[in-house]
Design a protein around this motif. Structure first.
Motif, PDB file in Angstrom:
ATOM      1  N   ARG A 159      -8.141  -1.102  -5.162  1.00 44.52           N
ATOM      2  CA  ARG A 159      -6.994  -2.004  -5.228  1.00 44.52           C
ATOM      3  C   ARG A 159      -7.156  -3.109  -6.273  1.00 44.52           C
ATOM      4  O   ARG A 159      -6.182  -3.567  -6.851  1.00 44.52           O
ATOM      5  CB  ARG A 159      -6.765  -2.614  -3.857  1.00 44.52           C
ATOM      6  CG  ARG A 159      -5.561  -3.500  -3.849  1.00 44.52           C
ATOM      7  CD  ARG A 159      -5.083  -3.769  -2.492  1.00 44.52           C
ATOM      8  NE  ARG A 159      -3.892  -4.597  -2.620  1.00 44.52           N
ATOM      9  CZ  ARG A 159      -3.171  -4.989  -1.645  1.00 44.52           C
ATOM     10  NH1 ARG A 159      -3.486  -4.635  -0.442  1.00 44.52           N
ATOM     11  NH2 ARG A 159      -2.121  -5.741  -1.842  1.00 44.52           N
ATOM     12  N   ASP A 189       4.072   5.591  -5.620  1.00 41.35           N
ATOM     13  CA  ASP A 189       4.047   5.575  -7.088  1.00 41.35           C
ATOM     14  C   ASP A 189       2.948   6.478  -7.633  1.00 41.35           C
ATOM     15  O   ASP A 189       3.146   7.188  -8.625  1.00 41.35           O
ATOM     16  CB  ASP A 189       3.852   4.149  -7.606  1.00 41.35           C
ATOM     17  CG  ASP A 189       5.046   3.243  -7.322  1.00 41.35           C
ATOM     18  OD1 ASP A 189       6.117   3.762  -6.952  1.00 41.35           O
ATOM     19  OD2 ASP A 189       4.890   2.020  -7.467  1.00 41.35           O
ATOM     20  N   ASP A 211      -4.463   1.487 -12.225  1.00 40.50           N
ATOM     21  CA  ASP A 211      -4.213   2.145 -10.941  1.00 40.50           C
ATOM     22  C   ASP A 211      -4.872   3.505 -10.755  1.00 40.50           C
ATOM     23  O   ASP A 211      -5.052   3.947  -9.625  1.00 40.50           O
ATOM     24  CB  ASP A 211      -2.703   2.307 -10.736  1.00 40.50           C
ATOM     25  CG  ASP A 211      -2.008   0.965 -10.627  1.00 40.50           C
ATOM     26  OD1 ASP A 211      -2.500   0.106  -9.874  1.00 40.50           O
ATOM     27  OD2 ASP A 211      -0.982   0.761 -11.298  1.00 40.50           O
ATOM     28  N   GLN A 260       3.948   1.534  -1.101  1.00 42.37           N
ATOM     29  CA  GLN A 260       4.612   1.613  -2.402  1.00 42.37           C
ATOM     30  C   GLN A 260       3.659   2.143  -3.465  1.00 42.37           C
ATOM     31  O   GLN A 260       4.016   3.003  -4.264  1.00 42.37           O
ATOM     32  CB  GLN A 260       5.159   0.246  -2.819  1.00 42.37           C
ATOM     33  CG  GLN A 260       5.941   0.274  -4.111  1.00 42.37           C
ATOM     34  CD  GLN A 260       7.202   1.100  -4.009  1.00 42.37           C
ATOM     35  OE1 GLN A 260       7.971   0.956  -3.066  1.00 42.37           O
ATOM     36  NE2 GLN A 260       7.415   1.993  -4.962  1.00 42.37           N
ATOM     37  N   GLU A 261       2.427   1.643  -3.472  1.00 41.05           N
ATOM     38  CA  GLU A 261       1.445   2.105  -4.454  1.00 41.05           C
ATOM     39  C   GLU A 261       1.112   3.581  -4.255  1.00 41.05           C
ATOM     40  O   GLU A 261       0.955   4.318  -5.231  1.00 41.05           O
ATOM     41  CB  GLU A 261       0.189   1.243  -4.387  1.00 41.05           C
ATOM     42  CG  GLU A 261       0.408  -0.142  -4.971  1.00 41.05           C
ATOM     43  CD  GLU A 261      -0.809  -1.043  -4.887  1.00 41.05           C
ATOM     44  OE1 GLU A 261      -1.832  -0.646  -4.296  1.00 41.05           O
ATOM     45  OE2 GLU A 261      -0.728  -2.159  -5.423  1.00 41.05           O
ATOM     46  N   GLN A 262       1.020   4.030  -3.017  1.00 38.19           N
ATOM     47  CA  GLN A 262       0.742   5.441  -2.732  1.00 38.19           C
ATOM     48  C   GLN A 262       1.900   6.318  -3.213  1.00 38.19           C
ATOM     49  O   GLN A 262       1.686   7.355  -3.827  1.00 38.19           O
ATOM     50  CB  GLN A 262       0.489   5.658  -1.241  1.00 38.19           C
ATOM     51  CG  GLN A 262       0.162   7.089  -0.878  1.00 38.19           C
ATOM     52  CD  GLN A 262      -1.107   7.602  -1.530  1.00 38.19           C
ATOM     53  OE1 GLN A 262      -2.036   6.862  -1.800  1.00 38.19           O
ATOM     54  NE2 GLN A 262      -1.145   8.895  -1.789  1.00 38.19           N
ATOM     55  N   GLU A 297       0.826  -1.215   0.000  1.00 35.27           N
ATOM     56  CA  GLU A 297       0.000   0.000   0.000  1.00 35.27           C
ATOM     57  C   GLU A 297       0.858   1.261   0.000  1.00 35.27           C
ATOM     58  O   GLU A 297       0.568   2.229  -0.709  1.00 35.27           O
ATOM     59  CB  GLU A 297      -0.951   0.014   1.201  1.00 35.27           C
ATOM     60  CG  GLU A 297      -2.053  -1.019   1.122  1.00 35.27           C
ATOM     61  CD  GLU A 297      -1.615  -2.418   1.599  1.00 35.27           C
ATOM     62  OE1 GLU A 297      -0.521  -2.564   2.222  1.00 35.27           O
ATOM     63  OE2 GLU A 297      -2.350  -3.369   1.326  1.00 35.27           O
TER      64      GLU A 297
END
Length: 155
Positions: free
Chosen positions: A36, A10, A41, A6-8, A4
């Protein structure tokens, strides 16, 4: 770092890149993350002169040994199919690669000529961000970086 987090991270980098690109053309950008389990994304709307253009965005982070030797970037066939299937007719599907936390490459998935892409099995980890690595082969497109529509340095 968790998935989570890492995705935020990115998403925030991608948001800054898209703002920078489209603000150059005098456009306003609104980008929002998707859930998710969505095929991509983020959703993005670009507005200029009261005209709206919609995009779907897939964000991929990649680390390579040498950015100077980078020739292609991988996209699993299944991921490509899922994105294309879920992208609406009036939307443009983009994929952005954040490479080595230093460079970005953006591709328009509708504009790619799949016949000119290298397609082969790619051995990758089943799950990222885990100590216990299990590997599998995935059919994958390798997209030449010369096909990107934008690239630059991440600020």
């Amino acid at each position: 770092m968790s998935v989570e987090e890492q995705e935020q991270k990115d998403f925030q980098i991608t948001e800054k890149i898209m703002d920078s690109i489209f603000n150059t053309y005098g456009a306003h950008v609104e980008i929002t993350p998707t859930s998710r389990y969505c095929a991509y994304d983020a959703n993005m709307t670009v507005t200029k002169s009261n005209k709206h253009k919609r995009y779907t965005i897939e964000i991929k982070e990649r680390n390579v040994d040498s950015i100077e030797d980078l020739e292609t970037l991988p996209l699993k066939v299944k991921k490509y199919c899922n994105i294309m299937e879920k992208t609406k007719e009036d939307e443009t599907p983009l994929i952005i690669y954040l490479v080595n936390n230093s460079n970005y490459f953006i591709f328009n998935l509708k504009a790619l000529d799949l016949n000119n892409l290298n397609l082969r099995n790619w051995t990758i980890a089943k799950m990222q961000y885990t100590d216990k690595r299990q590997y599998e082969e995935q059919p994958t497109f390798f997209i030449p970086i010369t096909c990107c529509i934008y690239n630059g340095i991440i600020n």
